[in-house]
Design a protein around this motif. Structure first.
Motif, mmCIF file in Angstrom:
data_model
loop_
_atom_site.group_PDB
_atom_site.id
_atom_site.type_symbol
_atom_site.label_atom_id
_atom_site.label_comp_id
_atom_site.label_asym_id
_atom_site.label_seq_id
_atom_site.Cartn_x
_atom_site.Cartn_y
_atom_site.Cartn_z
ATOM 1 N N ALA A 85 -8.930 -14.251 10.036
ATOM 2 C CA ALA A 85 -10.305 -13.776 10.102
ATOM 3 C C ALA A 85 -11.288 -14.823 9.601
ATOM 4 O O ALA A 85 -12.477 -14.572 9.516
ATOM 5 C CB ALA A 85 -10.467 -12.494 9.281
ATOM 6 N N GLY A 86 -10.799 -16.001 9.255
ATOM 7 C CA GLY A 86 -11.631 -17.032 8.656
ATOM 8 C C GLY A 86 -12.378 -17.868 9.656
ATOM 9 O O GLY A 86 -12.957 -17.367 10.620
ATOM 10 N N THR A 87 -12.367 -19.194 9.453
ATOM 11 C CA THR A 87 -13.200 -20.117 10.228
ATOM 12 C C THR A 87 -12.358 -20.891 11.230
ATOM 13 O O THR A 87 -11.373 -21.535 10.866
ATOM 14 C CB THR A 87 -13.905 -21.104 9.283
ATOM 15 N N VAL A 88 -12.752 -20.831 12.494
ATOM 16 C CA VAL A 88 -12.091 -21.593 13.557
ATOM 17 C C VAL A 88 -12.618 -23.019 13.536
ATOM 18 O O VAL A 88 -13.830 -23.248 13.413
ATOM 19 C CB VAL A 88 -12.334 -20.946 14.929
ATOM 20 N N ASP A 89 -11.708 -23.970 13.672
ATOM 21 C CA ASP A 89 -12.097 -25.378 13.697
ATOM 22 C C ASP A 89 -12.106 -25.932 15.114
ATOM 23 O O ASP A 89 -13.025 -26.639 15.516
ATOM 24 C CB ASP A 89 -11.140 -26.202 12.831
ATOM 25 N N THR A 124 -7.569 -4.279 16.692
ATOM 26 C CA THR A 124 -7.533 -4.343 15.235
ATOM 27 C C THR A 124 -8.627 -5.192 14.627
ATOM 28 O O THR A 124 -8.998 -4.995 13.467
ATOM 29 C CB THR A 124 -6.188 -4.921 14.779
ATOM 30 N N ARG A 125 -9.145 -6.144 15.373
ATOM 31 C CA ARG A 125 -10.110 -7.091 14.801
ATOM 32 C C ARG A 125 -10.980 -7.638 15.918
ATOM 33 O O ARG A 125 -10.518 -7.878 17.022
ATOM 34 C CB ARG A 125 -9.365 -8.224 14.096
ATOM 35 N N VAL A 126 -12.260 -7.846 15.605
ATOM 36 C CA VAL A 126 -13.167 -8.388 16.618
ATOM 37 C C VAL A 126 -13.926 -9.617 16.143
ATOM 38 O O VAL A 126 -14.715 -10.175 16.915
ATOM 39 C CB VAL A 126 -14.190 -7.322 17.082
ATOM 40 N N SER A 127 -13.707 -10.070 14.909
ATOM 41 C CA SER A 127 -14.497 -11.217 14.446
ATOM 42 C C SER A 127 -13.878 -11.844 13.210
ATOM 43 O O SER A 127 -13.092 -11.226 12.485
ATOM 44 C CB SER A 127 -15.936 -10.799 14.134
ATOM 45 N N GLY A 128 -14.266 -13.105 12.982
ATOM 46 C CA GLY A 128 -14.008 -13.829 11.752
ATOM 47 C C GLY A 128 -15.308 -14.466 11.308
ATOM 48 O O GLY A 128 -16.385 -14.088 11.763
ATOM 49 N N GLY A 179 -20.599 -15.075 7.613
ATOM 50 C CA GLY A 179 -20.857 -15.287 9.025
ATOM 51 C C GLY A 179 -20.786 -13.999 9.827
ATOM 52 O O GLY A 179 -21.410 -12.990 9.494
ATOM 53 N N LEU A 180 -20.001 -14.018 10.890
ATOM 54 C CA LEU A 180 -19.859 -12.879 11.788
ATOM 55 C C LEU A 180 -18.806 -11.872 11.337
ATOM 56 O O LEU A 180 -18.680 -10.801 11.949
ATOM 57 C CB LEU A 180 -19.480 -13.372 13.190
ATOM 58 N N ARG A 181 -18.096 -12.158 10.304
ATOM 59 C CA ARG A 181 -16.923 -11.356 9.939
ATOM 60 C C ARG A 181 -17.251 -9.885 9.749
ATOM 61 O O ARG A 181 -16.493 -9.010 10.174
ATOM 62 C CB ARG A 181 -16.288 -11.929 8.675
ATOM 63 N N HIS A 182 -18.359 -9.568 9.100
ATOM 64 C CA HIS A 182 -18.731 -8.168 8.875
ATOM 65 C C HIS A 182 -19.910 -7.733 9.741
ATOM 66 O O HIS A 182 -20.005 -6.562 10.116
ATOM 67 C CB HIS A 182 -19.071 -7.954 7.394
ATOM 68 N N ILE A 183 -20.807 -8.663 10.054
ATOM 69 C CA ILE A 183 -21.993 -8.317 10.825
ATOM 70 C C ILE A 183 -21.633 -7.798 12.212
ATOM 71 O O ILE A 183 -22.186 -6.792 12.684
ATOM 72 C CB ILE A 183 -22.933 -9.543 10.948
#
Length: 470
Positions: free
Chosen positions: A169-173, A325-329, A373-377
């Motif tokens: 869920a963190g940061t993509v490089d 299950t997840r839509v963002s990090g 970032g986008l993780r919760h927004i």
């Protein structure tokens, strides 16, 4: 992250794409369907340095009913900057809906009755729908993104992703791509500040980032075909709610006919998109061959529509109602089908694809100001927009998979004393024409029931945190 670098770049793509992949970009979009193209176009218009990559060459087909509800037309108008039947005032691109049918509403059939219900008056949505084959729609939208300034590259498949930290869920490089050309074994890695996943339900990179389909929830299985008919200019979408197999058993789904208007098919006659879908869960899987069911459905309506033989038959499996299950990090987000933004009651997803894409771009400045970032927004936004309605639609769709239920309640809706009112409400719900801002009786009842459904979801699953509070 979220750096808005460079001015809009005007670059057109062609069927044989020779555009190279960049080594880095500010915003990288994987997938060139409606969601990906809408992200790319919106971001480019906002001055972002955006690259959109698709593994296929365009035009390409997509299993779909090809219908555009008034909500989808509204979202397309928002993207287009004006009437999508006219050239875009933003780019001069030819009108996507030019010459396409104007659909007035739904014609619902089954259980001994037929009801025609026009689209309801709504303060936000126009009183018209339309239908465009996905080969045409998707190519036009991707071309529009290029005209807006997006860097468009096709023929590369995303195969791997590099991210910072242990959590997906963190940061993509960066993202690694492999060429899809048969004689080309080349790979290329693209560094990005922000990543958008718009590759559809089978996105491999989405799975690597922890996007998992919740298979226990309701999903759809569908088949689609094109049939020649002299009635392709019929101004109604026809939905047959009583869909029976060869043994006469009512299936938990429906059949559809989308007139494609003046578009000529290969035999010189107007055609329709004819298909069928069934609902399924892990506990009550759909025990039906949808391609075979499509043939039986075509036989059922052949005389009335003077149908030719179905052709270009394809099928698909479709997660629905935010069942992932997840839509963002921190610096990545999923939109459209990748986030399962599909209405469980009708399988419609183009409207949500276009909406979610444009909403995401508008949220990027807020995400840039947050350490998360986008993780919760992003999931919070999707819950506000779709959570209540999706939860209720999932619950109702799951009920419809119960054997015998559809046969028991269908006649009440189609031939009962309140059938006109009930079918008018059904048309509105099947057209996704209820928003959280609506205050009329139908909307209040639907949204209140949705809030109760979400509360029940949280009560049953207090320790889980999927997208819509299942």
């Amino acid at each position: 992250m979220f750096l808005y670098r460079g001015a809009c770049r005007m670059r057109q793509w062609s069927a044989v794409n020779t555009t190279p992949l960049p080594s880095d970009c500010s915003l990288l979009v994987i997938g060139g369907g409606p969601a990906g193209s809408a992200v790319a176009a919106s971001a480019a218009l906002a001055g972002m340095d955006v690259t959109v990559v698709d593994m296929q060459e365009f035009p390409r087909d997509k299993t779909c009913g090809d219908g555009l509800t008034p909500r989808a037309v509204h979202a397309l108008t928002r993207l287009w900057g004006g009437d999508p039947g006219e050239p875009s005032p933003r780019t001069g691109s030819p009108g996507i809906l030019s010459g396409r049918p104007e659909i007035r509403g739904l014609a619902l059939h089954g259980f001994g009755g037929s009801v025609r219900t026009p689209w309801p008056d709504h303060p936000s949505f126009p009183p018209r729908g339309s239908a465009v084959p996905r080969t045409t729609l998707d190519a036009a939208l991707l071309d529009f993104a290029a005209a807006c300034g997006a860097w468009v590259v096709t023929g590369w498949k995303a195969v791997d992703v590099s991210h910072v930290g242990a959590s997906t869920a963190g940061t993509v490089d960066s993202v690694t791509f492999r060429s899809t050309e048969r004689d080309r074994k080349e790979t290329c890695t693209v560094r990005c500040d922000t990543l958008v996943l718009a590759e559809g339900v089978r996105s491999g990179v989405a799975r690597l980032l922890g996007v998992r389909w919740l298979r226990g929830l309701v999903h759809g299985v569908a088949a689609r075909s094109y049939c020649p008919t002299p009635y392709g200019d019929e101004p109604w979408i026809h939905s047959h709610l009583e869909l029976r197999d060869a043994e006469g058993v009512a299936q938990p789904g429906y059949g559809w006919i989308f007139p494609l208007g003046p578009e000529e098919d290969g035999e010189g006659t107007r055609g329709v998109n004819l298909g069928c879908g069934a609902l399924s869960t892990s506990r009550r899987p759909a025990k039906v061959n949808v391609k075979k069911l499509l043939g039986e459905y075509a036989d059922l309506v052949r005389g009335e529509w003077e149908l030719g033989e179905p052709r270009e038959i394809t099928s698909a499996l479709l997660p629905m109602g935010g069942a992932v299950t997840r839509v963002s990090g921190v610096n990545w987000a999923a939109v459209g089908d990748t986030a399962a933004l599909v209405n469980p009651l009708n399988g419609e997803g183009i409207d949500y694809a276009l909406e979610s894409a444009q909403d995401l771009v508008e949220l990027l400045p807020d995400a840039a100001a947050s350490p998360d970032g986008l993780r919760h927004i992003w999931p919070a936004h999707l819950r506000r927009q779709y959570g209540d309605a999706f939860s209720l639609a999932r619950r109702l769709s799951t009920l419809l998979t119960m054997p015998g239920l559809l046969s028991a309640v269908g006649p009440l809706g189609m031939r009962g004393p309140l059938s006109d009112r009930m079918m008018a409400a059904a048309t509105r719900l099947m057209g996704n024409l209820v928003t959280p801002a609506d205050r009329d009786l139908t909307a209040r009842v639907w949204l209140a029931a949705g809030r109760l459904s979400v509360g029940h979801d949280r009560y049953r699953h207090p320790d889980s945190r999927p997208l819509f509070g299942v």
